[in-house]
Each structure stands twice: as C-alpha cells, then as structure tokens.
Design a protein around this motif. Structure first.
Motif, PDB file in Angstrom:
ATOM      1  N   GLY A 104      63.636  52.087  13.899  1.00  0.00           N
ATOM      2  CA  GLY A 104      64.013  51.344  12.684  1.00  0.00           C
ATOM      3  C   GLY A 104      62.671  51.754  11.637  1.00  0.00           C
ATOM      4  O   GLY A 104      61.856  52.480  11.827  1.00  0.00           O
ATOM      5  N   HIS A 105      62.965  51.150  10.702  1.00  0.00           N
ATOM      6  CA  HIS A 105      61.789  51.225   9.484  1.00  0.00           C
ATOM      7  C   HIS A 105      62.339  50.123   8.457  1.00  0.00           C
ATOM      8  O   HIS A 105      63.213  49.549   8.353  1.00  0.00           O
ATOM      9  N   TYR A 106      61.312  50.124   7.582  1.00  0.00           N
ATOM     10  CA  TYR A 106      61.227  48.817   6.494  1.00  0.00           C
ATOM     11  C   TYR A 106      61.402  47.651   7.174  1.00  0.00           C
ATOM     12  O   TYR A 106      60.642  47.474   8.135  1.00  0.00           O
ATOM     13  N   LYS A 107      62.502  46.984   6.813  1.00  0.00           N
ATOM     14  CA  LYS A 107      62.560  45.588   7.751  1.00  0.00           C
ATOM     15  C   LYS A 107      63.646  45.751   8.399  1.00  0.00           C
ATOM     16  O   LYS A 107      64.110  44.792   8.990  1.00  0.00           O
ATOM     17  N   GLY A 108      63.892  46.726   9.302  1.00  0.00           N
ATOM     18  CA  GLY A 108      64.846  47.018  10.224  1.00  0.00           C
ATOM     19  C   GLY A 108      65.991  47.465   9.988  1.00  0.00           C
ATOM     20  O   GLY A 108      66.109  48.291   9.059  1.00  0.00           O
ATOM     21  N   VAL A 109      67.001  47.624  10.699  1.00  0.00           N
ATOM     22  CA  VAL A 109      68.677  48.074  10.674  1.00  0.00           C
ATOM     23  C   VAL A 109      69.302  46.547  10.318  1.00  0.00           C
ATOM     24  O   VAL A 109      69.337  45.729  10.794  1.00  0.00           O
ATOM     25  N   ASP A 110      70.586  47.294   9.657  1.00  0.00           N
ATOM     26  CA  ASP A 110      71.687  46.240   9.586  1.00  0.00           C
ATOM     27  C   ASP A 110      72.113  45.623  10.787  1.00  0.00           C
ATOM     28  O   ASP A 110      71.892  46.435  11.942  1.00  0.00           O
ATOM     29  N   GLU A 111      72.127  44.284  10.932  1.00  0.00           N
ATOM     30  CA  GLU A 111      72.336  43.675  12.373  1.00  0.00           C
ATOM     31  C   GLU A 111      73.485  44.362  13.095  1.00  0.00           C
ATOM     32  O   GLU A 111      73.482  44.285  14.294  1.00  0.00           O
ATOM     33  N   ARG A 112      74.622  44.825  12.292  1.00  0.00           N
ATOM     34  CA  ARG A 112      75.848  45.347  12.896  1.00  0.00           C
ATOM     35  C   ARG A 112      75.441  46.609  13.937  1.00  0.00           C
ATOM     36  O   ARG A 112      75.987  47.010  14.783  1.00  0.00           O
ATOM     37  N   VAL A 113      74.331  47.302  13.581  1.00  0.00           N
ATOM     38  CA  VAL A 113      73.844  48.419  14.435  1.00  0.00           C
ATOM     39  C   VAL A 113      73.495  47.936  15.866  1.00  0.00           C
ATOM     40  O   VAL A 113      74.010  48.175  16.780  1.00  0.00           O
ATOM     41  N   ARG A 114      72.882  46.597  15.885  1.00  0.00           N
ATOM     42  CA  ARG A 114      72.211  46.033  17.019  1.00  0.00           C
ATOM     43  C   ARG A 114      73.612  45.346  17.943  1.00  0.00           C
ATOM     44  O   ARG A 114      73.518  45.367  18.972  1.00  0.00           O
ATOM     45  N   GLU A 115      74.390  44.882  17.113  1.00  0.00           N
ATOM     46  CA  GLU A 115      75.588  44.113  17.667  1.00  0.00           C
ATOM     47  C   GLU A 115      76.606  45.232  18.271  1.00  0.00           C
ATOM     48  O   GLU A 115      77.278  44.875  19.197  1.00  0.00           O
ATOM     49  N   TYR A 116      76.835  46.275  17.650  1.00  0.00           N
ATOM     50  CA  TYR A 116      77.874  47.314  17.936  1.00  0.00           C
ATOM     51  C   TYR A 116      77.636  48.837  18.405  1.00  0.00           C
ATOM     52  O   TYR A 116      78.335  49.500  19.037  1.00  0.00           O
ATOM     53  N   LEU A 117      76.322  49.107  18.231  1.00  0.00           N
ATOM     54  CA  LEU A 117      76.118  50.709  18.328  1.00  0.00           C
ATOM     55  C   LEU A 117      75.086  50.850  19.278  1.00  0.00           C
ATOM     56  O   LEU A 117      74.885  51.891  20.091  1.00  0.00           O
ATOM     57  N   VAL A 118      74.110  49.794  19.670  1.00  0.00           N
ATOM     58  CA  VAL A 118      73.143  50.162  20.474  1.00  0.00           C
ATOM     59  C   VAL A 118      73.451  49.320  21.751  1.00  0.00           C
ATOM     60  O   VAL A 118      74.024  48.585  21.676  1.00  0.00           O
ATOM     61  N   THR A 119      72.846  49.964  23.039  1.00  0.00           N
ATOM     62  CA  THR A 119      73.076  49.393  24.246  1.00  0.00           C
ATOM     63  C   THR A 119      71.799  48.638  24.630  1.00  0.00           C
ATOM     64  O   THR A 119      71.960  47.786  25.527  1.00  0.00           O
ATOM     65  N   ARG A 120      70.707  48.839  24.175  1.00  0.00           N
ATOM     66  CA  ARG A 120      69.624  48.477  24.759  1.00  0.00           C
ATOM     67  C   ARG A 120      68.299  48.161  23.777  1.00  0.00           C
ATOM     68  O   ARG A 120      68.428  49.178  22.824  1.00  0.00           O
ATOM     69  N   GLU A 121      67.370  47.303  23.827  1.00  0.00           N
ATOM     70  CA  GLU A 121      66.279  47.222  22.611  1.00  0.00           C
ATOM     71  C   GLU A 121      65.159  47.157  23.553  1.00  0.00           C
ATOM     72  O   GLU A 121      64.848  46.373  24.541  1.00  0.00           O
ATOM     73  N   ILE A 122      64.119  47.906  23.025  1.00  0.00           N
ATOM     74  CA  ILE A 122      62.913  48.031  23.640  1.00  0.00           C
ATOM     75  C   ILE A 122      61.739  47.976  22.774  1.00  0.00           C
ATOM     76  O   ILE A 122      61.742  48.416  21.790  1.00  0.00           O
TER      77      ILE A 122
END
Length: 229
Positions: free
Chosen positions: A112-130
C-alpha cells in the motif's frame, strides 16, 4: 517458491532482493522475488494509479483498476496460494505465520501507499492482510521485504545449516538463549562452563532453561497465563 511484490516504488527493493539470504535462495533456485511496478498498469498516459478519496479528506488512495490489472495478469500465468496486502491493521506477523507461508509455492505481496488502497481491493482481491507492527510506515515496501526475508530463510536448503532456523527465537514461543564464541575468556569475562564441557545433554538443558528465563524477563507475553514452562 515465487514471491511477486506489487509496488509503486520498485526502487525500494533495489539491492534488497539480491543480497544475503534472498540472493542465496535465488542462486540455489529455491526462491525468487519478482518486483512489479504498479505504474505499468496505470489507467492513463499520465501513469495515474491514485486519486482523491470519495467524501473528501486528506491524502490520496491507490485505485482499484491498476491493482486488479496487475493481479489478474499474474494469476493468468500461475496459481497463487495467497494474495497478501501489507496493512498496519492486518494480522501481526509472527514466526508461526512465516512458517506457514514458507510452505506455499506462490505468493503475491501488495504494498500500500499514501492513504492505502481502495477498500474493494481488500474486499475482493486479497486473501490475507499482514502487519509487521502497530505503527505506520510510508508504504508497505519495507514490510514486504521483512515478510519475504522471514519466509524465504525457512525454506529447506536456503540456510547452510538447516537446523539453525529451528532454534531461532519464537519457534517454540521462547526467545533464543545466550550464545558465545571464542575466546572462552576475555578481560576476565568467562563463557559458562557448561558450554565448554562437551556434555550435549547438559548443554541442551542449559539452553532451554536460559531461553525460558530470558523469555520471562524480556517477553513474558509469549508464555501466556496458563503456561507450564
């Protein structure tokens, strides 16, 4: 193992992926890191990958389209076990997580960078957050490098002594015991006699006791309330 890192600042990995353990793993053909510039997937000729947040507020947000295009292109080439977003509010990186990830074949790390990523990335594209800690960095690049290093060093054959990783701090929820090397005495400061005794069983007992005591002093949280150690 293959680790694909998606970033808008690929220069931050210059020199990192071809040094030390990471270089050794690549030279042995055991693990490879590929860095992808998110700007190569920009939405227009101005290389735009970020925009203002809906609803206003300070800071820019990485857009979903460039990220989706990059991840989709990678997935078209191979299957991935995890698509991981490096986020300050993700699950805290631990030795157990590194152990788990080291068993995978292909991983994507999204920075990520700046203020992060569009929330839909987290909802639909990634499988895990660390996350690597309860603090905020300028971007996820340093965190991604930490994850890559902590995972790749565990792959069998990467380290010259494969048992070394098994005795690292946190492998048994204990920090590592003290270690010494030659000379056995320096300025009157002596190495514990048990370590020069040649008695393997006594040495292992001493190391375990020291690891427990050091954990109690430095990281009692690792032992837990119900620990019998």
């Amino acid at each position: 193992m293959r680790i694909d890192i998606i970033t808008c600042i690929p220069e931050m990995f210059t020199g990192t992926v071809d040094q030390s353990i990471l270089k050794r793993a690549a030279d042995k053909g055991l693990a490879h890191i590929h860095v992808h510039n998110l700007r190569d997937y920009a939405i227009n000729k101005h290389n735009q990958i970020d925009d203002y947040a809906f609803g206003g507020g300070a800071g820019m947000v990485l857009m979903i389209e460039p990220i989706d295009k990059c991840i989709s292109e990678l997935k078209a080439q191979r299957d991935y076990d995890e698509v991981i977003y490096m986020s300050p509010d993700g699950e805290l990186l631990s030795q157990n997580i590194s152990n788990e990830l080291s068993l995978h074949n292909n991983i994507i790390l999204l920075c990520g960078h700046y203020k992060g990523v569009d929330e839909r990335v987290r909802e639909y594209l990634v499988t895990r957050e660390i996350s690597i800690g309860d603090y905020v960095l300028t971007g996820g690049e340093l965190a991604a490098a930490v994850v890559a290093d902590s995972v790749i060093r565990l792959i069998p054959g990467v380290m010259n002594d494969e048992t070394s990783a098994l005795t690292d701090s946190f492998q048994d929820n204990l920090v590592a015991p003290p270690v010494y090397t030659r000379p056995a005495e320096y300025k009157g400061w002596k190495v514990p006699e048990v370590l020069t005794s040649g008695h393997t069983a006594k040495i292992e007992d001493w190391r375990f006791d020291q690891a427990v005591e050091r954990t109690r002093m430095k990281r009692p949280d690792l032992l837990g309330k119900d620990s019998e150690v």
